[in-house]
Design an enzyme around this catalytic site. Structure first.
Site, PDB file in Angstrom:
ATOM      1  N   GLY A  46       0.981  -1.130  -0.178  1.00 23.85           N
ATOM      2  CA  GLY A  46      -0.403   0.191   0.331  1.00 23.85           C
ATOM      3  C   GLY A  46       0.657   1.290  -0.442  1.00 23.85           C
ATOM      4  O   GLY A  46       1.863   1.260   0.549  1.00 23.85           O
ATOM      5  N   GLN A  51       2.283  10.553   1.587  1.00 17.70           N
ATOM      6  CA  GLN A  51       4.519   9.077   1.942  1.00 17.70           C
ATOM      7  C   GLN A  51       5.119   9.870  -0.050  1.00 17.70           C
ATOM      8  O   GLN A  51       6.109  10.429   0.900  1.00 17.70           O
ATOM      9  CB  GLN A  51       3.767   7.830   1.382  1.00 17.70           C
ATOM     10  CG  GLN A  51       3.721   7.111   2.962  1.00 17.70           C
ATOM     11  CD  GLN A  51       3.486   5.566   2.749  1.00 17.70           C
ATOM     12  OE1 GLN A  51       2.530   5.449   1.931  1.00 17.70           O
ATOM     13  NE2 GLN A  51       4.092   5.204   3.295  1.00 17.70           N
ATOM     14  N   CYS A  93       5.825  -0.717   7.202  1.00 15.12           N
ATOM     15  CA  CYS A  93       5.549   0.855   6.093  1.00 15.12           C
ATOM     16  C   CYS A  93       6.222   1.775   5.280  1.00 15.12           C
ATOM     17  O   CYS A  93       7.324   1.001   5.603  1.00 15.12           O
ATOM     18  CB  CYS A  93       5.139   1.807   7.192  1.00 15.12           C
ATOM     19  SG  CYS A  93       4.304   3.842   6.538  1.00 15.12           S
ATOM     20  N   LEU A  94       6.090   2.274   3.482  1.00 17.56           N
ATOM     21  CA  LEU A  94       7.620   2.287   3.121  1.00 17.56           C
ATOM     22  C   LEU A  94       8.375   3.447   3.702  1.00 17.56           C
ATOM     23  O   LEU A  94       9.204   4.028   3.100  1.00 17.56           O
ATOM     24  CB  LEU A  94       6.718   2.621   1.612  1.00 17.56           C
ATOM     25  CG  LEU A  94       6.053   0.990   1.240  1.00 17.56           C
ATOM     26  CD1 LEU A  94       5.209   1.400  -0.472  1.00 17.56           C
ATOM     27  CD2 LEU A  94       7.622   0.160   0.815  1.00 17.56           C
ATOM     28  N   HIS A 135      -4.530   1.364   7.740  1.00 22.06           N
ATOM     29  CA  HIS A 135      -3.454   1.967   7.772  1.00 22.06           C
ATOM     30  C   HIS A 135      -3.265   2.914   7.215  1.00 22.06           C
ATOM     31  O   HIS A 135      -2.598   3.824   6.985  1.00 22.06           O
ATOM     32  CB  HIS A 135      -2.198   0.943   7.210  1.00 22.06           C
ATOM     33  CG  HIS A 135      -0.516   1.427   7.674  1.00 22.06           C
ATOM     34  ND1 HIS A 135       0.099   0.413   8.330  1.00 22.06           N
ATOM     35  CD2 HIS A 135       0.380   2.043   6.478  1.00 22.06           C
ATOM     36  CE1 HIS A 135       1.831   1.389   8.068  1.00 22.06           C
ATOM     37  NE2 HIS A 135       1.200   1.975   7.150  1.00 22.06           N
ATOM     38  N   GLU A 136      -3.291   2.816   5.089  1.00 20.30           N
ATOM     39  CA  GLU A 136      -3.026   3.881   4.587  1.00 20.30           C
ATOM     40  C   GLU A 136      -4.005   5.084   5.149  1.00 20.30           C
ATOM     41  O   GLU A 136      -3.946   6.134   4.370  1.00 20.30           O
ATOM     42  CB  GLU A 136      -3.692   3.178   3.120  1.00 20.30           C
ATOM     43  CG  GLU A 136      -2.877   2.145   2.487  1.00 20.30           C
ATOM     44  CD  GLU A 136      -1.578   2.314   3.024  1.00 20.30           C
ATOM     45  OE1 GLU A 136      -0.720   3.484   2.416  1.00 20.30           O
ATOM     46  OE2 GLU A 136      -0.202   1.362   3.160  1.00 20.30           O
ATOM     47  N   HIS A 139      -2.723   7.537   7.331  1.00 16.72           N
ATOM     48  CA  HIS A 139      -1.792   8.789   6.966  1.00 16.72           C
ATOM     49  C   HIS A 139      -1.741   9.576   6.011  1.00 16.72           C
ATOM     50  O   HIS A 139      -1.798  10.953   6.219  1.00 16.72           O
ATOM     51  CB  HIS A 139      -0.502   7.880   5.385  1.00 16.72           C
ATOM     52  CG  HIS A 139       0.360   6.481   5.605  1.00 16.72           C
ATOM     53  ND1 HIS A 139       1.444   7.621   6.225  1.00 16.72           N
ATOM     54  CD2 HIS A 139       0.279   5.636   5.389  1.00 16.72           C
ATOM     55  CE1 HIS A 139       2.593   6.090   6.380  1.00 16.72           C
ATOM     56  NE2 HIS A 139       1.752   5.245   5.836  1.00 16.72           N
TER      57      HIS A 139
HETATM   58 NI    NI Z   1       2.323   3.721   5.466  1.00 16.77          NI
END
Ligand code: NI
Length: 174
Positions: A46, A51, A93-94, A135-136, A139
């Site tokens: 995701g 991000q 998480c990226l 999660h997304e 963000h």
């Molecule tokens: Ni993330």
């Protein structure tokens, strides 16, 4: 299409609250393409627009396993309309490379959003997809997985990520 830079914690851009997308224009569709390419290149399951420094309410998810055909899901102006139950999932998480931590989430969610053509849809999700959606979605409000950790883990992850950022910028880690 282009692979974009993913910002890492503690970059302040990750704390921005994303704005509602006024219209799904070709520019927005291009951004969605870039987000998908960036997520697949990482690789990740995701990616939220915040991000990559675009404070707009958009995220992309693909929870297909390695041996399954890819299934890109695009969420524009997503709203989580209901949550049910609880589950604990080991999340990554990226924006937190190398960090995997158990986070508590709702087990099931119902989400409403626009797809990449601007068409509204609703989706009920559980398991990994439900975790990824929550999660997304976080963000987009500037909320990060570290905010969901207990005090001790939070301190360890914060220190680890700050040390990493300092090393990357060539500054002293001390
Ligand atoms: Ni993330």
């Amino acid at each position: 299409m282009a692979v974009r830079t993913i910002y890492h914690y503690p970059d302040p851009r990750l704390r921005q609250r994303a704005a509602v997308v006024a219209a799904v224009t070709p520019t927005i569709q291009q951004l969605v393409e870039d987000m998908a390419e960036t997520m697949y290149a990482a690789p990740g399951v995701g990616l939220a627009a915040t991000q990559i420094g675009e404070p707009l309410r958009i995220f992309v998810i693909d929870t297909a396993g390695d041996d399954e055909p890819s299934k890109l899901r695009v969420f524009i102006n997503p709203e989580i309309v209901s949550k049910e139950g609880e589950l604990v999932w080991e999340e990554g998480c990226l924006s937190f490379p190398g960090v995997m931590e158990e986070i508590e989430r709702a087990a099931k969610v119902r989400v409403r959003a626009l797809d990449r053509d601007g068409e509204p849809f609703e989706l009920e999700a559980e398991g990994l997809l439900a975790v990824a959606i929550q999660h997304e979605h976080d963000h987009l409000d500037g909320t990060l997985m570290i905010d969901k950790m207990g005090a001790l883990k939070k301190r360890i992850v914060d220190r680890k990520m700050r040390r990493r950022a300092a090393e990357r910028s060539g500054a002293s880690a001390r």
